[in-house]
Design a protein around this motif. Sequence first.
Motif, PDB file in Angstrom:
ATOM      1  N   THR A 101      -1.920   4.444  -9.560  1.00  0.00           N
ATOM      2  CA  THR A 101      -0.840   4.790  -8.426  1.00  0.00           C
ATOM      3  C   THR A 101      -1.466   5.486  -6.958  1.00  0.00           C
ATOM      4  N   VAL A 102      -2.061   5.764  -7.126  1.00  0.00           N
ATOM      5  CA  VAL A 102      -2.730   6.324  -5.809  1.00  0.00           C
ATOM      6  C   VAL A 102      -3.503   6.046  -5.272  1.00  0.00           C
ATOM      7  N   LYS A 103      -3.363   5.606  -4.007  1.00  0.00           N
ATOM      8  CA  LYS A 103      -3.693   4.233  -2.903  1.00  0.00           C
ATOM      9  C   LYS A 103      -3.900   5.431  -1.402  1.00  0.00           C
ATOM     10  N   ALA A 124       3.315  10.439   4.649  1.00  0.00           N
ATOM     11  CA  ALA A 124       1.584   9.585   4.317  1.00  0.00           C
ATOM     12  C   ALA A 124       1.091   9.051   3.358  1.00  0.00           C
ATOM     13  N   ILE A 125       0.735  10.389   2.436  1.00  0.00           N
ATOM     14  CA  ILE A 125       0.427   9.618   1.072  1.00  0.00           C
ATOM     15  C   ILE A 125       1.627   8.779   0.082  1.00  0.00           C
ATOM     16  N   ILE A 126       2.259   9.546   0.214  1.00  0.00           N
ATOM     17  CA  ILE A 126       4.272   8.501  -0.725  1.00  0.00           C
ATOM     18  C   ILE A 126       3.834   7.172  -0.154  1.00  0.00           C
ATOM     19  N   ASN A 127       3.902   7.341   0.924  1.00  0.00           N
ATOM     20  CA  ASN A 127       4.479   5.781   2.008  1.00  0.00           C
ATOM     21  C   ASN A 127       2.973   4.110   1.415  1.00  0.00           C
ATOM     22  N   THR A 128       1.783   5.012   1.402  1.00  0.00           N
ATOM     23  CA  THR A 128       0.988   4.460   1.280  1.00  0.00           C
ATOM     24  C   THR A 128       1.246   4.005  -0.085  1.00  0.00           C
ATOM     25  N   THR A 129       1.100   4.720  -1.192  1.00  0.00           N
ATOM     26  CA  THR A 129       0.911   4.782  -3.056  1.00  0.00           C
ATOM     27  C   THR A 129       2.647   3.998  -3.261  1.00  0.00           C
ATOM     28  N   GLU A 130       3.184   3.991  -2.702  1.00  0.00           N
ATOM     29  CA  GLU A 130       4.541   3.162  -2.509  1.00  0.00           C
ATOM     30  C   GLU A 130       4.227   1.760  -2.627  1.00  0.00           C
ATOM     31  N   ASP A 131       3.473   1.235  -1.163  1.00  0.00           N
ATOM     32  CA  ASP A 131       3.534   0.098  -0.945  1.00  0.00           C
ATOM     33  C   ASP A 131       3.052  -1.291  -2.236  1.00  0.00           C
TER      34      ASP A 131
END
Length: 131
Positions: A101-103, A124-131
Motif C-alpha cells: 500500500t505504500v507507493k 502527499a503520501i497518504i493521498n498517493t497510497t490511497e490512489d
Amino acid sequence: MTLAINGSSFDAPMVGATTSGSTAFSAGGKVSFSSYPAAGSVPAAPPSVGGSVNIGFSDQPMTPSAGTLPAGAVEANYVQVPYILGGAVVGYNLPGAALSTVKLTTNEVAKIYDGTITQWSNLAIINTTED
C-alpha cells in the motif's frame, strides 16, 4: 605510456578489473595504468583538470549546473564517458503497514530527502497510497 587514474571508490572493483594486469583494455600492451587509490569522486575532478590525473572516475558528471566542474575548467575540453552504473534504494520500516500500500512518487522521495516531508502521515503520501 602510463595513464594516471583516480576517483570514485564505488568504481574501484571495475577499474581494478579493467586496468590491473589486463591487456584487453591497454591498446595492445602500449598503455598501462597507475594504481587506483580510489580517493573519491570529489578529489578526482580537480586533478584531472590540473593534469596530475589523466582519467578521473566520478559518480557525477562534471557540469557547471551540478557544481562539479572546477573553477576555470571548460566542459567542452573533456570527454565524459559512462563507465559503470549504480543504483540507490529507498528503504523504510513502517510497522503495521502493508508494504503493497505504500507507493512513493519520485517527488515524495525528493521531499523526504530535502526535509519537506518528515512524517508518514503527510497528506502527499497518504493521498498517493490511497490512489
